[in-house]
Scaffold this motif. Structure first.
Motif, PDB file in Angstrom:
ATOM      1  N   THR A 283      -1.573   8.400  -2.040  1.00 14.36           N
ATOM      2  CA  THR A 283      -2.749   8.558  -1.186  1.00 14.36           C
ATOM      3  C   THR A 283      -3.937   7.772  -1.741  1.00 14.36           C
ATOM      4  OG1 THR A 283      -1.939  10.756  -0.731  1.00 14.36           O
ATOM      5  CG2 THR A 283      -4.173  10.277  -0.071  1.00 14.36           C
TER       6      THR A 283
ATOM      7  N   ARG B 213      -3.498   4.099  -1.088  1.00  9.85           N
ATOM      8  CA  ARG B 213      -3.767   3.705   0.302  1.00  9.85           C
ATOM      9  C   ARG B 213      -5.255   3.717   0.618  1.00  9.85           C
ATOM     10  NH1 ARG B 213       0.524   7.739   1.936  1.00  9.85           N
ATOM     11  NH2 ARG B 213       2.412   6.701   1.204  1.00  9.85           N
ATOM     12  N   ARG B 214      -6.001   4.539  -0.112  1.00 10.83           N
ATOM     13  CA  ARG B 214      -7.439   4.560   0.104  1.00 10.83           C
ATOM     14  C   ARG B 214      -8.057   3.252  -0.390  1.00 10.83           C
ATOM     15  NH1 ARG B 214      -9.381  10.255  -1.776  1.00 10.83           N
ATOM     16  NH2 ARG B 214      -7.536  10.831  -0.587  1.00 10.83           N
TER      17      ARG B 214
ATOM     18  N   ASN C 226       0.831  -1.217   0.000  1.00  6.58           N
ATOM     19  CA  ASN C 226       0.000   0.000   0.000  1.00  6.58           C
ATOM     20  C   ASN C 226       0.863   1.264   0.000  1.00  6.58           C
ATOM     21  OD1 ASN C 226       0.912  -0.135   2.611  1.00  6.58           O
ATOM     22  ND2 ASN C 226      -1.021   0.458   3.553  1.00  6.58           N
TER      23      ASN C 226
ATOM     24  N   LEU D 115      -2.159   7.631   7.457  1.00  3.34           N
ATOM     25  CA  LEU D 115      -1.743   7.549   6.054  1.00  3.34           C
ATOM     26  C   LEU D 115      -2.338   6.304   5.394  1.00  3.34           C
ATOM     27  CD1 LEU D 115       2.007   8.582   6.324  1.00  3.34           C
ATOM     28  CD2 LEU D 115       0.128   9.911   5.377  1.00  3.34           C
ATOM     29  N   ALA D 116      -2.365   5.195   6.167  1.00  3.10           N
ATOM     30  CA  ALA D 116      -2.872   3.949   5.606  1.00  3.10           C
ATOM     31  C   ALA D 116      -4.358   4.034   5.288  1.00  3.10           C
ATOM     32  CB  ALA D 116      -2.603   2.787   6.561  1.00  3.10           C
ATOM     33  N   LEU D 117      -5.041   5.031   5.867  1.00  2.00           N
ATOM     34  CA  LEU D 117      -6.454   5.209   5.534  1.00  2.00           C
ATOM     35  C   LEU D 117      -6.612   6.038   4.262  1.00  2.00           C
ATOM     36  CD1 LEU D 117      -7.952   6.002   9.034  1.00  2.00           C
ATOM     37  CD2 LEU D 117      -8.403   3.998   7.652  1.00  2.00           C
ATOM     38  N   GLY D 118      -5.494   6.412   3.662  1.00  5.82           N
ATOM     39  CA  GLY D 118      -5.580   7.226   2.461  1.00  5.82           C
ATOM     40  C   GLY D 118      -5.764   8.698   2.778  1.00  5.82           C
ATOM     41  N   VAL D 119      -5.408   9.080   4.005  1.00  3.08           N
ATOM     42  CA  VAL D 119      -5.493  10.487   4.378  1.00  3.08           C
ATOM     43  C   VAL D 119      -4.205  11.177   3.923  1.00  3.08           C
ATOM     44  CG1 VAL D 119      -5.714  12.105   6.289  1.00  3.08           C
ATOM     45  CG2 VAL D 119      -6.908   9.918   6.357  1.00  3.08           C
ATOM     46  N   PRO D 120      -4.310  12.301   3.227  1.00  2.00           N
ATOM     47  CA  PRO D 120      -3.086  12.970   2.773  1.00  2.00           C
ATOM     48  C   PRO D 120      -2.225  13.423   3.945  1.00  2.00           C
ATOM     49  CG  PRO D 120      -5.047  13.982   1.805  1.00  2.00           C
ATOM     50  CD  PRO D 120      -5.521  12.989   2.789  1.00  2.00           C
TER      51      PRO D 120
END
Ligand code: ATP
Ligand code: MG
Lengths: 258, 355
Positions: free
Chosen positions: A81, A84-85, A51, B245-250
């Motif tokens: 990003t 990772r989402r 990821n 970050l792993a949640l896709g948060v910038p």
């Protein structure tokens, strides 16, 4: 939609140190893949390349290709990003956000990505907590701090937080290593349920766990300290545990390793 | 009890003899204290020793000695050392507290004589040192405006620098910045005032003003805020950043919504320390705002006063009326800092989670 992952000649470095070398594997959608191997052989590193969390470490880099349904996530112009989402992660140590309530923890991924509507958030929180098998235990205390839960509950909270953003792949790095057998079982059951929706990759030191939950098992090892870790083989879990193709795998599984 | 078993490793630590051991009761210790007090009184009556402070010192020392001796006989060596150290810690705490409390009490006592309506609503305009009445309204306004402006400038700047150093800075640049921040920490406050005087007032020709003072105070606040915020941000576990970050948060959102809130109480404490420090600064304000006796509502127009400046000028006068105004200003300064501290604490308490 669960996605297929394929790594092609993937190597990962920490500065000048090569932690894993030339890993090529295919992970099919809606399966559970377990990664096993001795400590320090690069399982976590490999998982974190999936990821693009690996590159967060200063000086760390990755070479090779990593295809997510045919798209190279290390290709030029790909936004880490966004990757990772799509690919969620649960860590070895439960790490709920200490300033947030249980509700806010689960909603964090959505909120911080711009979702504001209360209805949407409420639904997502309930669905994810139910998905993580935690709803019944916490539904009356959603506004209490997430850090006030027990270790096993915290880990399930982290799973809820990870699945709340509806990723297509879920990575789990030794998610049960700090848990008691009952919580472990709960999380294993959960994985089997989540398999219908996600592609799951789990790192574990627990052979029984790998044998119980996974469809496929990959075995990593290192020749010696300072050498990079390599993927020795990956095959159906049943085959790995009954009749592995490599002697080294058999030695490791039967405890004759090192 | 002797439990010698073949498997036991040789003793590394001496074995405890008995778990149940005699110990001094509270009554015994109280009795000891009474005896010590009596003995000390006797000493003071018979010998040349005199004075309240001396009495306290002698009694304390005697008590510590007696307690250690008695405890050693009754309870044994380790426990007596424990008692000795505990008493020493408590005594040090009280000694450290004594000047603080006496400063507070004395300031309150002296300051209350002029703690009235006039003091807060009038200025020193056409009030001579010998005249009664007069107030510090202009100084209070000046202090609040100058420190407020300095806070407005230094907090965002300081936080950004700290965030850069901790979250983004790698290699040379970050190390250089950190070095200069360290150097800035050591700048004497009068030098900051001289800097603004020569650069802003004489060099650019802007003239004395509250804003010039705010600039000087900003120079003093910045390094304190940067260093404390840096330490606090470093304490935020990396796990949390990675989880976010792993949640896709910038990255920027992670810093703003996860890292900063987690570090907030510490960061606010650092800011309050900086505010409290510059609120008492006299020299740089004297050089940049110059001071005045009248109320100046705008920090951008001409000389302004401030509480420390007011205290400095009034206390320099031999007149009792002026000196009591200085005391009241000192009391006001302490109160303002205390109130700000409490407010900051309340705000952070509110924003972090209630258990
Ligand atoms: N942040 C880092 N910086 C430098 N080297 C690292 C870092 N993290 C891991 N390594 C090195 O990379 C190699 C692989 O580490 P990794 O954490 O992937 O092992 P692992 O298989 O997950 O081990 P374990 O089973 O103990 O978790 C090790 O030699 C380790 O020392
Ligand atoms: Mg690991």
């Amino acid at each position: 939609m669960a996605k297929r992952i394929e790594s092609v000649g993937l190597s990962a470095y920490y500065g000048g140190f090569r932690a894993i070398e030339d890993v090529s594997v295919v992970i099919e959608p809606k399966t559970i893949t377990a990664l096993i191997g001795p400590s320090g052989c690069g399982k976590s590193t490999f998982l974190r390349t999936l990821n693009r969390l690996h590159e967060v470490v200063p000086g760390a880099r990755v070479t090779g290709q990593l295809l997510l349904d045919d798209e190279d996530i290390y290709g030029p112009g790909v936004d880490a990003t966004g990757v990772r989402r799509t690919i969620g992660m649960v860590f070895q140590r439960p790490n709920p956000f200490p300033t947030m309530s249980i509700y806010d923890n689960v909603a964090a991924g959505l909120r911080l990505n711009g979702v504001k509507r209360k209805g949407v958030l409420d639904d997502a929180v309930e669905r994810s907590l139910q998905g993580a098998n935690l709803w019944k235990e916490v539904k009356d205390r959603l506004t209490k701090p997430g850090a006030g839960l027990s270790g096993g509950q915290q880990q399930r909270l982290c799973i809820a937080r990870a699945i709340a953003v509806e990723p297509q792949v879920l990575l789990m790095d030794e998610p049960c290593s700090a848990l008691d057998p009952i919580s472990t079982l709960a999380i294993e059951d959960l994985m089997t349920e989540l398999k219908d929706r996600f592609t799951i990759v789990i790192v574990t030191h627990n052979m029984q766990q790998a044998a119980r939950v996974s469809d496929r098992t990959g075995f990593f090892t290192i020749e010696a300290t300072g050498e990079p870790g390599r993927l020795v083989e990956i095959d159906d879990t049943q085959k790995i545990f009954s009749n592995p193709g490599e002697k080294r795998t058999e030695d490791y599984i039967t405890g004759r390793f090192g | 009890m002797t439990t010698t078993s073949a498997h036991r490793p040789p003793d590394v630590l001496p074995q405890a003899r008995d778990l149940q051991q005699p110990s001094l009761s509270r009554t015994a210790l109280a009795g000891l204290a009474v005896v010590v007090l009596l003995v000390t009184s006797g000493l003071f009556a018979v010998t040349d020793l005199a004075g309240r402070a001396g009495f306290v010192v002698v009694a304390t020392l005697l008590y510590v000695a007696a307690q250690t001796a008695v405890s050693r006989v009754v309870e044994g060596g380790r426990r007596s050392v424990d008692r000795l150290v505990t008493t020493a810690v408590i005594a040090s705490f009280l000694i450290a507290l004594a000047p603080l409390i006496s400063v507070l009490l004395y300031t309150a006592e002296q300051g209350l004589t002029r703690f009235d309506w006039d003091f807060f609503y009038r200025s020193l305009r056409s009030i001579g040192a010998r005249d009664p009445g007069g107030g510090a309204n202009h100084a209070i306004v000046g202090t609040l405006q100058q420190v407020g402006l300095a806070t407005l400038m230094s907090v965002p700047l300081g936080l950004l620098v700290a965030i850069y150093i901790v979250e983004y800075g790698r290699g040379r640049l970050a190390a250089t910045i950190r070095f200069f921040v360290d150097v800035m920490t050591g700048i004497p406050s009068i030098v900051a005032g001289l800097f603004v005087l020569s650069f802003w007032i004489l060099g650019l020709g802007f003239g004395y003003s509250g804003f010039a003072a705010a600039l000087a105070l900003t120079v003093l606040m910045l390094p304190v805020i940067v260093r404390s915020a840096e330490e606090m941000l470093k304490l935020v576990p990396n796990d949390l950043r990675e989880a976010s970050l792993a949640l896709g948060v910038p990255r920027w959102r992670t810093i703003l919504s996860i890292v900063l809130p987690t570090a907030l109480p510490g960061v606010v404490t650092g800011i309050m320390l900086a505010v409290a420090r510059v609120m008492g600064e006299t020299a740089p304000v004297l050089l940049t705002a110059f001071g005045t006796a009248s109320i100046v509502r705008s920090p951008f127009e001409g000389p302004q006063s401030s509480l420390p400046l007011f205290i400095y000028q009034e206390a320099a006068s031999p007149q009792g009326t002026a000196i009591s105004r200085a005391w009241t200003a000192a009391l006001t300064l302490i109160l303002v800092i205390m109130v700000l501290n409490l407010l900051a604490r309340l705000v952070t308490r509110r924003s972090t989670l209630k258990k």
